[in-house]
Design a protein around this motif. Sequence first.
Motif, mmCIF file in Angstrom:
data_model
loop_
_atom_site.group_PDB
_atom_site.id
_atom_site.type_symbol
_atom_site.label_atom_id
_atom_site.label_comp_id
_atom_site.label_asym_id
_atom_site.label_seq_id
_atom_site.Cartn_x
_atom_site.Cartn_y
_atom_site.Cartn_z
ATOM 1 N N LEU A 1 -77.829 15.364 -27.334
ATOM 2 C CA LEU A 1 -76.909 16.490 -26.780
ATOM 3 C C LEU A 1 -77.339 17.143 -25.562
ATOM 4 N N LEU A 2 -78.636 16.823 -25.418
ATOM 5 C CA LEU A 2 -79.311 17.314 -24.067
ATOM 6 C C LEU A 2 -78.838 16.189 -22.936
ATOM 7 N N ALA A 3 -78.867 15.144 -23.148
ATOM 8 C CA ALA A 3 -77.857 14.671 -21.542
ATOM 9 C C ALA A 3 -76.505 15.207 -21.519
ATOM 10 N N TYR A 4 -75.674 15.201 -22.643
ATOM 11 C CA TYR A 4 -74.055 16.098 -22.065
ATOM 12 C C TYR A 4 -74.402 17.290 -21.607
ATOM 13 N N LEU A 5 -75.308 18.241 -22.175
ATOM 14 C CA LEU A 5 -75.441 19.053 -21.902
ATOM 15 C C LEU A 5 -75.505 19.171 -20.490
ATOM 16 N N LEU A 6 -76.690 18.479 -19.843
ATOM 17 C CA LEU A 6 -77.292 18.784 -18.699
ATOM 18 C C LEU A 6 -75.942 17.361 -17.625
ATOM 19 N N LEU A 7 -75.568 16.971 -18.386
ATOM 20 C CA LEU A 7 -73.821 16.340 -17.102
ATOM 21 C C LEU A 7 -73.041 17.452 -16.777
ATOM 22 N N VAL A 8 -72.694 18.516 -18.356
ATOM 23 C CA VAL A 8 -71.487 19.414 -17.638
ATOM 24 C C VAL A 8 -71.799 20.600 -17.215
ATOM 25 N N ARG A 9 -74.128 20.377 -17.488
ATOM 26 C CA ARG A 9 -73.913 21.327 -16.075
ATOM 27 C C ARG A 9 -74.115 21.290 -14.503
ATOM 28 N N ILE A 10 -74.415 19.949 -14.391
ATOM 29 C CA ILE A 10 -74.114 19.129 -12.798
ATOM 30 C C ILE A 10 -73.024 19.089 -12.471
ATOM 31 N N LEU A 11 -71.943 18.772 -13.138
ATOM 32 C CA LEU A 11 -70.238 18.533 -12.911
ATOM 33 C C LEU A 11 -70.398 19.852 -13.071
ATOM 34 N N ARG A 12 -69.882 20.999 -13.903
ATOM 35 C CA ARG A 12 -69.173 21.957 -13.895
ATOM 36 C C ARG A 12 -69.221 22.503 -12.630
ATOM 37 N N TYR A 13 -69.619 22.920 -11.764
ATOM 38 C CA TYR A 13 -69.626 23.641 -10.385
ATOM 39 C C TYR A 13 -69.406 23.118 -9.347
ATOM 40 N N GLN A 14 -69.201 21.358 -9.580
ATOM 41 C CA GLN A 14 -69.121 20.132 -7.923
ATOM 42 C C GLN A 14 -67.615 20.874 -7.340
ATOM 43 N N ARG A 15 -66.619 21.125 -8.202
ATOM 44 C CA ARG A 15 -65.217 21.249 -7.336
ATOM 45 C C ARG A 15 -65.495 23.182 -6.794
ATOM 46 N N ALA A 16 -66.140 24.029 -7.094
ATOM 47 C CA ALA A 16 -66.533 24.908 -6.870
ATOM 48 C C ALA A 16 -67.221 25.166 -5.805
ATOM 49 N N GLU A 17 -67.801 24.124 -5.239
ATOM 50 C CA GLU A 17 -68.943 23.415 -4.194
ATOM 51 C C GLU A 17 -68.020 23.101 -3.148
ATOM 52 N N ARG A 18 -67.321 22.316 -3.407
ATOM 53 C CA ARG A 18 -66.786 21.228 -2.574
ATOM 54 C C ARG A 18 -65.825 22.131 -1.868
ATOM 55 N N ILE A 19 -65.087 23.399 -3.219
ATOM 56 C CA ILE A 19 -64.125 24.565 -1.886
ATOM 57 C C ILE A 19 -65.100 24.981 -0.769
ATOM 58 N N ASN A 20 -65.628 25.448 -1.575
ATOM 59 C CA ASN A 20 -66.186 26.528 -0.466
ATOM 60 C C ASN A 20 -67.047 25.867 0.102
ATOM 61 N N SER A 21 -67.745 24.159 0.687
ATOM 62 C CA SER A 21 -67.723 23.471 1.778
ATOM 63 C C SER A 21 -67.852 23.269 3.263
ATOM 64 N N GLY A 22 -66.412 24.294 3.538
ATOM 65 C CA GLY A 22 -65.985 24.363 4.610
ATOM 66 C C GLY A 22 -66.331 25.503 5.502
ATOM 67 N N PHE A 23 -66.488 26.499 4.412
ATOM 68 C CA PHE A 23 -66.527 27.734 4.804
ATOM 69 C C PHE A 23 -68.107 28.173 4.504
ATOM 70 N N GLY A 24 -68.647 29.082 5.290
ATOM 71 C CA GLY A 24 -69.481 30.294 5.335
ATOM 72 C C GLY A 24 -70.576 30.410 6.183
ATOM 73 N N HIS A 25 -71.774 30.681 5.978
ATOM 74 C CA HIS A 25 -73.024 30.697 7.521
ATOM 75 C C HIS A 25 -73.209 29.634 7.584
#
Length: 422
Positions: A26-50
């Motif tokens: 269960l802890l491994a699954y929750l950690l996997l969710v935490r690692i993967l959940r925001y990756q798409r948002a991070e990829r979308i934002n990666s090309g823009f910003g400061h």
Amino acid sequence: MSSPRLAVAVTLNALWRSYFSLATCLLAYLLLVRILRYQRAERINSGFGHGKRPLSSMTTEEAHDIMTQLQELEFPNAFHKARKIALLKAGGIPTMSKLFAVTGQNNRRNAGKRAVDTEILLREVQSKDRGSIRYMQAVARMNYFHFRYRKAGKILDGDLLHTLGDGLVESLRVVDEQEWRKLTDVEKCAIGVFHKNLGEDMEIPFAPLPSAQIGWANGLHFATELRDWTIQYEAAVAKPVATNDQYVRLYVDSATSALPKAITLLLRKALGSELDDTMRTSLYLEAPGSILKPALEAFTNIRKLALRHLSLPRPSFLAVKAVEDDPNSISGLYNFNHPSLRPWYVKPTFWGRWGPVALLLRMLGGRAPGTGGDKYYPQGYDLKTIGPRPQEGKGLDEMRTTVEFLKARGSAGCPFSNGGKI
């Protein structure tokens, strides 16, 4: 150690090992969710910003790609709800509801098809690339429907800008209030780029917006101004009139007419919870009340937590398509395979007729796909002819002219590279 004590010790040890293994998984699954959940948002934002590209350099193609990810993978439920609420709010503007009432299509016999046709056209322009023929045909069809009413002064430029703005307002609101994360500035910029392009293609003047003369810095700036202006416009012109009430009774009450009145009231209150006081009053909808409101809020919060902490990101092969990518292999038209009480354009497959969702809809008074032969157009829709029956086959020359104009205009580039001026 006696035999009974040994047996108890062995049992407890086995239970501990089982619980430990379960807890570890269960802890491994929750950690996997935490690692993967925001990756798409991070990829979308990666090309823009400061230190990276400014938002003003976002191209139409990049905005479309971001919109696709938001609609199909990140927040499909939110964008579906936003479309529904935006279409409902159009009936809260008196000039619009009065126009719907005099077209002859605002009755129980035609209301269902009209609502589906409008939603399909919106889904086509929101999901297809600006340079695609399907996007251009959907825009051309909407422009044809609007032209004579705009020319006669029955549709005001402000009403059209409000309709455009409501799609943006509800997309921003529903995601930020009801989803597992809020939109980033990059994603809001993409939504702004899309709506500016669509407004230009529909020949909607942006003159009422504060920066119309000097231009906008980027899509985020445009989205912010259009959002604020839309809300102010509603506060100024949305008033309760008889045709608003008629609009709601046709498109909301009639959907549950075969069910107990308590269900209709529940639906009206649930819709009322999605609106501010101005639009709720204008549409004659009831407030959710002291019981339904906290219940809806609790459901929303539980869903947020479950998606954020317990759900893996939606993979591409499970993308929720706004419209079908491929035409019906027999008719060459496009089916609209989204569950509803009236199966307009739905292909009558076994699952579509006998699946759990189909059976539930029939229990609620819905019709099965294929009911009545060709009554609900099971062969699909044609973007060149979709719309009210009196308009079927009409406007082809006007649409052809619009499509040729859109092709000549092109769709590439950065809409705000020159300050967003038209």
